[in-house]
Design an enzyme around this catalytic site. Sequence first.
Site, PDB file in Angstrom:
ATOM      1  N   HIS A 102     -18.971  23.045   6.541  1.00 43.43           N
ATOM      2  CA  HIS A 102     -19.790  22.505   5.142  1.00 43.43           C
ATOM      3  C   HIS A 102     -20.407  21.210   5.183  1.00 43.43           C
ATOM      4  O   HIS A 102     -20.628  20.480   4.140  1.00 43.43           O
ATOM      5  CB  HIS A 102     -18.761  22.782   3.998  1.00 43.43           C
ATOM      6  CG  HIS A 102     -18.080  24.152   3.896  1.00 43.43           C
ATOM      7  ND1 HIS A 102     -18.965  25.213   3.214  1.00 43.43           N
ATOM      8  CD2 HIS A 102     -16.917  24.553   4.484  1.00 43.43           C
ATOM      9  CE1 HIS A 102     -17.967  26.105   3.546  1.00 43.43           C
ATOM     10  NE2 HIS A 102     -17.078  26.062   4.232  1.00 43.43           N
ATOM     11  N   CYS A 138      -1.671 -12.426   2.806  1.00 45.80           N
ATOM     12  CA  CYS A 138      -1.176 -13.781   2.901  1.00 45.80           C
ATOM     13  C   CYS A 138       0.412 -13.980   3.232  1.00 45.80           C
ATOM     14  O   CYS A 138       1.382 -13.421   2.676  1.00 45.80           O
ATOM     15  CB  CYS A 138      -1.296 -14.576   1.540  1.00 45.80           C
ATOM     16  SG  CYS A 138      -2.897 -14.619   1.072  1.00 45.80           S
ATOM     17  N   ARG A 192       1.145 -10.038   9.044  1.00 46.60           N
ATOM     18  CA  ARG A 192       0.953  -9.536   7.827  1.00 46.60           C
ATOM     19  C   ARG A 192      -0.599  -9.348   7.428  1.00 46.60           C
ATOM     20  O   ARG A 192      -1.354  -8.789   6.605  1.00 46.60           O
ATOM     21  CB  ARG A 192       1.282 -10.367   6.625  1.00 46.60           C
ATOM     22  CG  ARG A 192       2.939 -10.338   6.554  1.00 46.60           C
ATOM     23  CD  ARG A 192       3.539 -11.358   5.738  1.00 46.60           C
ATOM     24  NE  ARG A 192       2.934 -11.228   4.253  1.00 46.60           N
ATOM     25  CZ  ARG A 192       3.882 -10.835   3.425  1.00 46.60           C
ATOM     26  NH1 ARG A 192       5.107 -10.182   3.724  1.00 46.60           N
ATOM     27  NH2 ARG A 192       3.334 -10.731   2.312  1.00 46.60           N
ATOM     28  N   TRP A 200      -5.169 -14.740   3.732  1.00 48.84           N
ATOM     29  CA  TRP A 200      -6.222 -13.571   3.630  1.00 48.84           C
ATOM     30  C   TRP A 200      -7.115 -13.672   2.628  1.00 48.84           C
ATOM     31  O   TRP A 200      -6.730 -13.512   1.305  1.00 48.84           O
ATOM     32  CB  TRP A 200      -5.439 -12.152   3.512  1.00 48.84           C
ATOM     33  CG  TRP A 200      -6.159 -10.953   4.141  1.00 48.84           C
ATOM     34  CD1 TRP A 200      -6.254 -10.531   5.184  1.00 48.84           C
ATOM     35  CD2 TRP A 200      -6.906 -10.366   2.679  1.00 48.84           C
ATOM     36  NE1 TRP A 200      -6.990  -9.209   4.875  1.00 48.84           N
ATOM     37  CE2 TRP A 200      -7.394  -9.001   3.699  1.00 48.84           C
ATOM     38  CE3 TRP A 200      -6.886 -10.207   1.451  1.00 48.84           C
ATOM     39  CZ2 TRP A 200      -7.994  -8.044   3.130  1.00 48.84           C
ATOM     40  CZ3 TRP A 200      -7.617  -9.162   0.913  1.00 48.84           C
ATOM     41  CH2 TRP A 200      -8.038  -8.089   1.662  1.00 48.84           C
ATOM     42  N   GLU A 256      -8.771   1.807  12.342  1.00 52.15           N
ATOM     43  CA  GLU A 256      -8.240   0.717  11.902  1.00 52.15           C
ATOM     44  C   GLU A 256      -8.108  -0.375  13.281  1.00 52.15           C
ATOM     45  O   GLU A 256      -8.368  -1.347  12.988  1.00 52.15           O
ATOM     46  CB  GLU A 256      -6.548   1.012  11.534  1.00 52.15           C
ATOM     47  CG  GLU A 256      -6.452   1.314  10.178  1.00 52.15           C
ATOM     48  CD  GLU A 256      -4.756   1.225   9.982  1.00 52.15           C
ATOM     49  OE1 GLU A 256      -4.420   0.488   9.340  1.00 52.15           O
ATOM     50  OE2 GLU A 256      -4.056   1.925  10.711  1.00 52.15           O
ATOM     51  N   LYS A 281      -0.923  -6.049   6.646  1.00 53.08           N
ATOM     52  CA  LYS A 281       0.025  -5.255   6.995  1.00 53.08           C
ATOM     53  C   LYS A 281       0.543  -4.723   5.475  1.00 53.08           C
ATOM     54  O   LYS A 281       0.987  -3.491   5.251  1.00 53.08           O
ATOM     55  CB  LYS A 281       1.293  -5.832   7.653  1.00 53.08           C
ATOM     56  CG  LYS A 281       2.681  -4.785   7.904  1.00 53.08           C
ATOM     57  CD  LYS A 281       2.078  -3.847   8.765  1.00 53.08           C
ATOM     58  CE  LYS A 281       3.301  -2.824   8.931  1.00 53.08           C
ATOM     59  NZ  LYS A 281       2.649  -1.850   9.339  1.00 53.08           N
ATOM     60  N   ASN A 332      -0.019 -17.013  -2.657  1.00 57.29           N
ATOM     61  CA  ASN A 332      -0.296 -15.671  -2.348  1.00 57.29           C
ATOM     62  C   ASN A 332      -0.564 -14.874  -3.819  1.00 57.29           C
ATOM     63  O   ASN A 332      -0.056 -15.173  -4.690  1.00 57.29           O
ATOM     64  CB  ASN A 332       0.954 -14.615  -1.799  1.00 57.29           C
ATOM     65  CG  ASN A 332       1.211 -15.131  -0.268  1.00 57.29           C
ATOM     66  OD1 ASN A 332       0.470 -15.941   0.157  1.00 57.29           O
ATOM     67  ND2 ASN A 332       2.400 -14.674   0.225  1.00 57.29           N
ATOM     68  N   GLY A 333      -1.735 -13.954  -3.926  1.00 63.92           N
ATOM     69  CA  GLY A 333      -1.889 -13.471  -5.032  1.00 63.92           C
ATOM     70  C   GLY A 333      -3.194 -13.649  -5.763  1.00 63.92           C
ATOM     71  O   GLY A 333      -4.049 -14.250  -4.752  1.00 63.92           O
ATOM     72  N   LYS A 385      -5.865   5.854  12.127  1.00 66.37           N
ATOM     73  CA  LYS A 385      -5.349   4.850  13.289  1.00 66.37           C
ATOM     74  C   LYS A 385      -6.507   4.666  14.195  1.00 66.37           C
ATOM     75  O   LYS A 385      -6.380   3.346  14.429  1.00 66.37           O
ATOM     76  CB  LYS A 385      -4.288   5.500  14.274  1.00 66.37           C
ATOM     77  CG  LYS A 385      -2.936   5.808  13.700  1.00 66.37           C
ATOM     78  CD  LYS A 385      -1.987   4.771  13.238  1.00 66.37           C
ATOM     79  CE  LYS A 385      -2.326   4.024  12.255  1.00 66.37           C
ATOM     80  NZ  LYS A 385      -1.497   4.599  10.850  1.00 66.37           N
ATOM     81  N   GLU A 416      -4.507  11.114   9.645  1.00 66.23           N
ATOM     82  CA  GLU A 416      -3.949  10.053  10.137  1.00 66.23           C
ATOM     83  C   GLU A 416      -4.211   9.642  11.291  1.00 66.23           C
ATOM     84  O   GLU A 416      -4.449   8.396  11.827  1.00 66.23           O
ATOM     85  CB  GLU A 416      -2.324  10.267  10.052  1.00 66.23           C
ATOM     86  CG  GLU A 416      -1.465   9.310  10.801  1.00 66.23           C
ATOM     87  CD  GLU A 416      -1.734   7.780   9.867  1.00 66.23           C
ATOM     88  OE1 GLU A 416      -1.919   7.788   8.891  1.00 66.23           O
ATOM     89  OE2 GLU A 416      -0.803   6.863  10.680  1.00 66.23           O
TER      90      GLU A 416
HETATM   91  C1  AGP Z   1      -1.646   1.814   8.201  1.00 65.39           C
HETATM   92  O1  AGP Z   1      -1.668   2.032   9.289  1.00 65.39           O
HETATM   93  C2  AGP Z   1      -2.153   0.993   7.162  1.00 65.39           C
HETATM   94  N1  AGP Z   1      -2.195  -0.283   7.857  1.00 65.39           N
HETATM   95  C3  AGP Z   1      -2.157   1.181   5.662  1.00 65.39           C
HETATM   96  O2  AGP Z   1      -3.009   2.233   5.458  1.00 65.39           O
HETATM   97  C4  AGP Z   1      -0.655   1.021   5.113  1.00 65.39           C
HETATM   98  O3  AGP Z   1      -0.191   2.463   5.243  1.00 65.39           O
HETATM   99  C5  AGP Z   1      -0.994   1.032   3.603  1.00 65.39           C
HETATM  100  O4  AGP Z   1      -1.445  -0.176   3.241  1.00 65.39           O
HETATM  101  C6  AGP Z   1       0.098   1.313   2.724  1.00 65.39           C
HETATM  102  O5  AGP Z   1       1.323   0.480   3.008  1.00 65.39           O
HETATM  103  P1  AGP Z   1       2.786   0.720   2.662  1.00 65.39           P
HETATM  104  O6  AGP Z   1       3.089   1.773   3.298  1.00 65.39           O
HETATM  105  O7  AGP Z   1       3.531  -0.686   2.970  1.00 65.39           O
HETATM  106  O8  AGP Z   1       2.928   0.584   1.156  1.00 65.39           O
END
Ligand code: AGP
Length: 610
Positions: free
Chosen positions: A506, A2, A27, A75, A490, A605, A101-102, A487, A483
């Site tokens: 395995h 949010c 965000r 969100w 996501e 984000k 937010n929260g 990517k 990673e």
């Molecule tokens: C990364 O592509 C992601 N969107 C997500 O995993 C992110 O790395 C994670 O939420 C941690 O965020 P931060 O580094 O801001 O703590």
Amino acid sequence: MCGIVGYVGRKNAALVVLNALKRLEYRGYDSAGISVILDGSIVTSKKAGKISVLESAMDIDSLESAGTGIGHTRWATHGEPTDVNAHPHTDCTGDLVVIHNGIIENYGDLRKVLLEKGHKFISDTDTESVVHLIEHYHRDLDLIDAVVKALNRIEGTYGLVVLSKKEPDRIIAARKGSPLVLGVGTDEMIVASDASAIVEHTRDVVYLEDGEIVDVKADKYRIYDLNKNGIQKNVESINWDIESIGRHGYDHFMLKEIFEQPETIANAFRGRILPDDGNVRLDGLGFTDEDMEKIERIIFVACGTSWHAGLVAEYLIEEYAGIPVEVEYASEFRYRKPVLKKTDLVFTISQSGETADTLAALREARAKGVRVMGITNVVGSTIARESDGGVYIHAGPEIGVASTKAFTSQITVALLISMMFARKRSMSFPEANAILKGLLALPDAVKTVLSECEKVKAIAEVYCSKHNFLYLGRGINYPVALEGALKLKEISYIHAEGYPAAEMKHGPIALIDEEMPVVFIATRDEIYSKVVSNMEEVRARRGRIIAVATEGDRDIVKYADHVIYIPDVHRALVPILASVPLQLLSYYIAVLRGCDVDQPRNLAKSVTVE
Ligand code: AGP
């Protein structure tokens, strides 16, 4: 997650708030809304979907004379993303609106009590209980006193802003567990959940801490604690400008951020290398020689991509400094009973510096008397401020939800940290010198990888319609595989898994057929031949292989359908370099599939709730 904005000043508040919300789009959100005070009434527009939907539903010109307004991107946590559940939320009289937010954890109890008192609820949100609670107290109290009283009854987390039609030149904002920044302008003030919504108006900001409330008018503000004691705080200056949050001609922020990496990696090591000593300096950690000698174990705590950076750090520190390292998901660390000793050192890694689980883990470790350092990107973020010390990665604002440049900068900093410890222990000058020389040349090597982007795009064209991917790597390239898979899933919504290459047999090997692309990170190192054997196993089952390999390796073409070469660099630097083509591959696949690359569905984000 949010986004929050509140504005008081002389400009068209609706326009200021709308534009600020656009800055916060990255965000992640699923509905948006704005309230302004116009001719003594509150005018609210809110819509499920993108800000563009909200904008089309508003007649901004008709709101031109409104100088005070608030806005929110939601969100969804409690209640579906609908028009009704979108913020702002209104009290029974229509005189008060709140954005939040929260999570209000005791919203059920509050709602029950307020319903009994005759309040009418129209949404499924936890936030609505807040506006009715303030309404309840505001019958007898001034707005600020009513807000203070209400906040003392709330359990949970909030970054919130309150607007009352009876006080058209004032907004009240408060923070507990959800970031809030006040921008201090000339005859205008703007509060927001992050500085990117503010920097267009002013670079002078006050970072609010948990438990702080700010009472804002266009020409002044006062900060209080939850007992309404006044607090004095410094005004700080944002050290980046509006330019750095533009797309600069790139189709997406993610692509721009991928291409920024030669510079951002250099920014992560600039001024920190001592070539004559074969060493590094990280002043923000504030370590004495004695401190460093005492450390017996290092624990990295992080989420998502930052957690992957922690895994790379584990390989680097164990190999070069010989210090045992553990890497923990912050969400797990905070709720189990981690056994911590005074000789431990905890590093949190967080691009945003606001991730709720990472912040909670930091607090848990500090409460146990362990020193906690932060590796963060956002200057002034909560994790940066609450850590005992730390290292900024200096990657600049990262707007694409999928983290790219922050990851490579986090690894760069992890390498510096490993060198600092290693040089205190057993690493020789020539070995350190070789790594540092390689690091200095790395930005150019990244440029070389980026120049091959059309080849990566061609591979993306072949595989963009597949439903599954496997990413395999060994040793320090295993986190790179994790990673790469993260990517892809996501931003393209393709199911992808990262595995240590040898683990494939395995279980995951059962998935392999001609429909399964397998991405190998197969750079030349001491376990290269083992990785090649794993490639043979995939080929034998007709899996399609995309290999990231070392420039000059001609043998690899015998095993792979496609090869992406990266320059031959010191093996400590390979994870940084090998990550870049995987970022490009995900990007191009997502674009070819028509996905919303910068704002993928369901993702935020910065994950500021548990
Ligand atoms: C990364 O592509 C992601 N969107 C997500 O995993 C992110 O790395 C994670 O939420 C941690 O965020 P931060 O580094 O801001 O703590």
